[in-house]
Design a protein around this motif. Structure first.
Motif, PDB file in Angstrom:
ATOM      1  N   SER A  68      32.141  57.131  55.085  1.00  0.00           N
ATOM      2  CA  SER A  68      31.875  55.907  55.079  1.00  0.00           C
ATOM      3  C   SER A  68      32.366  55.121  53.938  1.00  0.00           C
ATOM      4  O   SER A  68      32.506  53.831  54.015  1.00  0.00           O
ATOM      5  CB  SER A  68      30.407  55.592  55.383  1.00  0.00           C
ATOM      6  OG  SER A  68      29.787  56.230  54.392  1.00  0.00           O
ATOM      7  N   GLU A  69      32.867  55.824  52.845  1.00  0.00           N
ATOM      8  CA  GLU A  69      33.321  55.026  51.587  1.00  0.00           C
ATOM      9  C   GLU A  69      34.633  54.325  51.858  1.00  0.00           C
ATOM     10  O   GLU A  69      35.016  53.313  51.436  1.00  0.00           O
ATOM     11  CB  GLU A  69      33.670  56.075  50.678  1.00  0.00           C
ATOM     12  CG  GLU A  69      34.105  55.765  49.301  1.00  0.00           C
ATOM     13  CD  GLU A  69      33.078  54.977  48.561  1.00  0.00           C
ATOM     14  OE1 GLU A  69      33.437  54.278  47.452  1.00  0.00           O
ATOM     15  OE2 GLU A  69      32.036  54.892  48.907  1.00  0.00           O
ATOM     16  N   ALA A  70      35.375  54.819  53.046  1.00  0.00           N
ATOM     17  CA  ALA A  70      36.450  54.137  53.351  1.00  0.00           C
ATOM     18  C   ALA A  70      36.465  52.739  54.029  1.00  0.00           C
ATOM     19  O   ALA A  70      37.054  51.854  53.755  1.00  0.00           O
ATOM     20  CB  ALA A  70      37.317  54.832  54.342  1.00  0.00           C
ATOM     21  N   LEU A  71      35.134  52.680  54.713  1.00  0.00           N
ATOM     22  CA  LEU A  71      34.518  51.071  54.884  1.00  0.00           C
ATOM     23  C   LEU A  71      34.305  50.259  53.621  1.00  0.00           C
ATOM     24  O   LEU A  71      34.223  49.172  53.745  1.00  0.00           O
ATOM     25  CB  LEU A  71      33.431  51.236  56.083  1.00  0.00           C
ATOM     26  CG  LEU A  71      33.809  52.220  57.222  1.00  0.00           C
ATOM     27  CD1 LEU A  71      32.466  52.337  57.966  1.00  0.00           C
ATOM     28  CD2 LEU A  71      34.717  51.173  57.921  1.00  0.00           C
ATOM     29  N   ILE A  72      33.599  50.711  52.854  1.00  0.00           N
ATOM     30  CA  ILE A  72      32.855  50.084  51.635  1.00  0.00           C
ATOM     31  C   ILE A  72      33.832  49.691  50.624  1.00  0.00           C
ATOM     32  O   ILE A  72      33.911  48.666  50.110  1.00  0.00           O
ATOM     33  CB  ILE A  72      31.838  51.048  50.829  1.00  0.00           C
ATOM     34  CG1 ILE A  72      30.777  51.522  51.759  1.00  0.00           C
ATOM     35  CG2 ILE A  72      31.249  50.546  49.451  1.00  0.00           C
ATOM     36  CD1 ILE A  72      29.694  52.592  51.303  1.00  0.00           C
ATOM     37  N   VAL A  73      35.137  50.465  50.497  1.00  0.00           N
ATOM     38  CA  VAL A  73      35.973  50.004  49.515  1.00  0.00           C
ATOM     39  C   VAL A  73      36.454  48.632  49.879  1.00  0.00           C
ATOM     40  O   VAL A  73      36.550  47.396  48.776  1.00  0.00           O
ATOM     41  CB  VAL A  73      37.069  51.114  49.222  1.00  0.00           C
ATOM     42  CG1 VAL A  73      38.191  50.480  48.419  1.00  0.00           C
ATOM     43  CG2 VAL A  73      36.383  52.196  48.450  1.00  0.00           C
ATOM     44  N   PRO A  74      37.124  48.098  51.032  1.00  0.00           N
ATOM     45  CA  PRO A  74      37.675  46.744  51.315  1.00  0.00           C
ATOM     46  C   PRO A  74      36.344  46.155  51.341  1.00  0.00           C
ATOM     47  O   PRO A  74      36.461  44.841  50.734  1.00  0.00           O
ATOM     48  CB  PRO A  74      37.896  47.078  52.891  1.00  0.00           C
ATOM     49  CG  PRO A  74      38.097  48.319  53.056  1.00  0.00           C
ATOM     50  CD  PRO A  74      37.086  49.263  51.952  1.00  0.00           C
ATOM     51  N   PHE A  75      34.837  46.356  51.418  1.00  0.00           N
ATOM     52  CA  PHE A  75      33.944  45.398  51.339  1.00  0.00           C
ATOM     53  C   PHE A  75      33.757  45.018  50.011  1.00  0.00           C
ATOM     54  O   PHE A  75      33.600  43.819  49.624  1.00  0.00           O
ATOM     55  CB  PHE A  75      32.780  45.991  51.837  1.00  0.00           C
ATOM     56  CG  PHE A  75      31.509  45.420  51.318  1.00  0.00           C
ATOM     57  CD1 PHE A  75      31.186  44.113  51.844  1.00  0.00           C
ATOM     58  CD2 PHE A  75      30.633  45.854  50.637  1.00  0.00           C
ATOM     59  CE1 PHE A  75      29.925  43.539  51.381  1.00  0.00           C
ATOM     60  CE2 PHE A  75      29.416  45.396  50.090  1.00  0.00           C
ATOM     61  CZ  PHE A  75      29.226  44.085  50.489  1.00  0.00           C
ATOM     62  N   LEU A  76      33.796  45.960  49.130  1.00  0.00           N
ATOM     63  CA  LEU A  76      33.544  45.824  47.667  1.00  0.00           C
ATOM     64  C   LEU A  76      34.927  44.790  47.159  1.00  0.00           C
ATOM     65  O   LEU A  76      34.531  43.909  46.104  1.00  0.00           O
ATOM     66  CB  LEU A  76      33.849  47.184  46.859  1.00  0.00           C
ATOM     67  CG  LEU A  76      32.659  47.922  47.125  1.00  0.00           C
ATOM     68  CD1 LEU A  76      32.833  49.322  46.483  1.00  0.00           C
ATOM     69  CD2 LEU A  76      31.217  47.329  46.431  1.00  0.00           C
ATOM     70  N   LYS A  77      35.858  45.138  47.354  1.00  0.00           N
ATOM     71  CA  LYS A  77      37.004  44.118  47.055  1.00  0.00           C
ATOM     72  C   LYS A  77      36.825  42.733  47.400  1.00  0.00           C
ATOM     73  O   LYS A  77      37.044  41.747  46.801  1.00  0.00           O
ATOM     74  CB  LYS A  77      38.386  44.513  47.641  1.00  0.00           C
ATOM     75  CG  LYS A  77      39.058  45.856  46.980  1.00  0.00           C
ATOM     76  CD  LYS A  77      40.295  46.413  47.547  1.00  0.00           C
ATOM     77  CE  LYS A  77      40.830  47.699  46.772  1.00  0.00           C
ATOM     78  NZ  LYS A  77      41.711  48.288  47.372  1.00  0.00           N
ATOM     79  N   GLU A  78      36.381  42.524  48.446  1.00  0.00           N
ATOM     80  CA  GLU A  78      36.125  41.118  49.520  1.00  0.00           C
ATOM     81  C   GLU A  78      34.775  40.602  48.513  1.00  0.00           C
ATOM     82  O   GLU A  78      34.838  39.421  48.215  1.00  0.00           O
ATOM     83  CB  GLU A  78      35.971  41.285  50.622  1.00  0.00           C
ATOM     84  CG  GLU A  78      35.632  39.824  51.415  1.00  0.00           C
ATOM     85  CD  GLU A  78      36.954  38.899  51.299  1.00  0.00           C
ATOM     86  OE1 GLU A  78      36.640  37.646  51.472  1.00  0.00           O
ATOM     87  OE2 GLU A  78      37.881  39.196  50.863  1.00  0.00           O
ATOM     88  N   LEU A  79      33.911  41.583  48.268  1.00  0.00           N
ATOM     89  CA  LEU A  79      32.778  40.982  47.864  1.00  0.00           C
ATOM     90  C   LEU A  79      33.134  40.647  46.156  1.00  0.00           C
ATOM     91  O   LEU A  79      32.463  39.397  45.527  1.00  0.00           O
ATOM     92  CB  LEU A  79      31.721  42.026  47.394  1.00  0.00           C
ATOM     93  CG  LEU A  79      30.343  41.698  46.951  1.00  0.00           C
ATOM     94  CD1 LEU A  79      29.633  40.647  47.785  1.00  0.00           C
ATOM     95  CD2 LEU A  79      29.389  42.927  46.734  1.00  0.00           C
ATOM     96  N   GLN A  80      33.898  41.232  45.448  1.00  0.00           N
ATOM     97  CA  GLN A  80      34.305  40.722  43.994  1.00  0.00           C
ATOM     98  C   GLN A  80      35.056  39.640  44.149  1.00  0.00           C
ATOM     99  O   GLN A  80      34.829  38.659  43.266  1.00  0.00           O
ATOM    100  CB  GLN A  80      35.081  41.953  43.247  1.00  0.00           C
ATOM    101  CG  GLN A  80      35.281  41.784  41.883  1.00  0.00           C
ATOM    102  CD  GLN A  80      34.003  41.729  41.224  1.00  0.00           C
ATOM    103  OE1 GLN A  80      33.345  42.742  41.059  1.00  0.00           O
ATOM    104  NE2 GLN A  80      33.908  40.461  40.529  1.00  0.00           N
ATOM    105  N   ARG A  81      35.870  39.359  45.177  1.00  0.00           N
ATOM    106  CA  ARG A  81      36.524  38.022  45.182  1.00  0.00           C
ATOM    107  C   ARG A  81      35.528  37.097  45.468  1.00  0.00           C
ATOM    108  O   ARG A  81      35.803  35.740  45.067  1.00  0.00           O
ATOM    109  CB  ARG A  81      37.615  38.265  46.480  1.00  0.00           C
ATOM    110  CG  ARG A  81      38.584  37.077  46.511  1.00  0.00           C
ATOM    111  CD  ARG A  81      39.544  37.291  48.030  1.00  0.00           C
ATOM    112  NE  ARG A  81      38.950  36.754  49.029  1.00  0.00           N
ATOM    113  CZ  ARG A  81      38.663  35.513  49.431  1.00  0.00           C
ATOM    114  NH1 ARG A  81      38.572  34.631  48.606  1.00  0.00           N
ATOM    115  NH2 ARG A  81      37.668  35.281  50.672  1.00  0.00           N
ATOM    116  N   ARG A  82      34.867  37.126  46.360  1.00  0.00           N
ATOM    117  CA  ARG A  82      33.995  35.766  46.761  1.00  0.00           C
ATOM    118  C   ARG A  82      32.836  35.851  45.616  1.00  0.00           C
ATOM    119  O   ARG A  82      32.457  34.521  45.606  1.00  0.00           O
ATOM    120  CB  ARG A  82      33.286  36.442  48.237  1.00  0.00           C
ATOM    121  CG  ARG A  82      33.996  36.178  49.389  1.00  0.00           C
ATOM    122  CD  ARG A  82      33.410  36.443  50.576  1.00  0.00           C
ATOM    123  NE  ARG A  82      34.324  36.695  51.743  1.00  0.00           N
ATOM    124  CZ  ARG A  82      34.066  36.110  53.018  1.00  0.00           C
ATOM    125  NH1 ARG A  82      32.822  35.339  52.989  1.00  0.00           N
ATOM    126  NH2 ARG A  82      34.800  36.182  53.755  1.00  0.00           N
TER     127      ARG A  82
END
Length: 136
Positions: A68-82
Motif C-alpha cells: 500500500s506504500e505505492a499508493l501513499i507516495v503519490p498522495f504525499l507528493k500531492e499533499l506537499q504540493r497543496r
C-alpha cells in the motif's frame, strides 16, 4: 501552538485523528472517502491551525514497505504540493488496525458496530497519532 493531524490513508477511505491545541490528547476526528480527502484537508486547515500532518507508514514485519506504500507516495507528493506550509511526518502503522479492533472489543462495542470499517480507520488514525505523540 497548532494541532497535529494524523491520517490512516487507504485506497477507499482515510481515517483522520487530531490533537487538541496543546497537543496532549489525540482524538478521532472522522473518516472520509479518500477521493474527497484533499478537499477535506484544505477546508480543515483553513479553519483550524495545523502545524503538522502525520501519515501512517505501512511496513512489513521485516521493515520493508508494504504494497500500500505505492499508493501513499503519490498522495504525499500531492499533499506537499497543496499544503506546502505544513510539514509531513511518517509514523509506523503496523498493527494499528488490529489494535483498533481490540480497543473496540475491550470497550464492549457490539459486533455489528465493530464491522464498521470507517470507525476502525478513525481509531487506527488515533492510535498512530497517540504513538507519534509519545515519540516526540
Amino acid at each position: 501552538m497548532g494541532r497535529i493531524l494524523a491520517l490512516d490513508y487507504g485506497a477507499k477511505r482515510t481515517g483522520i485523528a487530531v490533537t487538541d491545541e496543546l497537543r496532549i490528547i489525540a482524538s478521532g476526528l472522522t473518516t472520509v472517502p479518500t477521493e474527497a480527502l484533499f478537499a477535506f484537508l484544505e477546508a480543515y486547515v483553513r479553519k483550524e491551525k495545523v502545524d503538522r500532518i502525520v501519515v501512517g507508514e505501512p511496513k512489513q514485519m521485516d521493515n520493508t514497505p508494504s504494497a500500500s506504500e505505492a499508493l501513499i507516495v503519490p498522495f504525499l507528493k500531492e499533499l506537499q504540493r497543496r499544503l506546502p506550509h505544513i510539514p509531513i511526518d511518517r509514523h509506523d502503522e503496523r498493527f494499528t488496525s488490529k489494535m483498533a479492533v481490540r480497543a473496540m472489543v475491550d470497550s464492549g462495542m457490539k459486533k455489528k458496530k465493530r464491522r464498521n470499517k470507517a470507525l476502525v480507520d478513525e481509531i487506527s488514525a488515533t492510535i498512530i497519532l497517540q504513538d507519534y505523540l509519545k515519540s516526540i
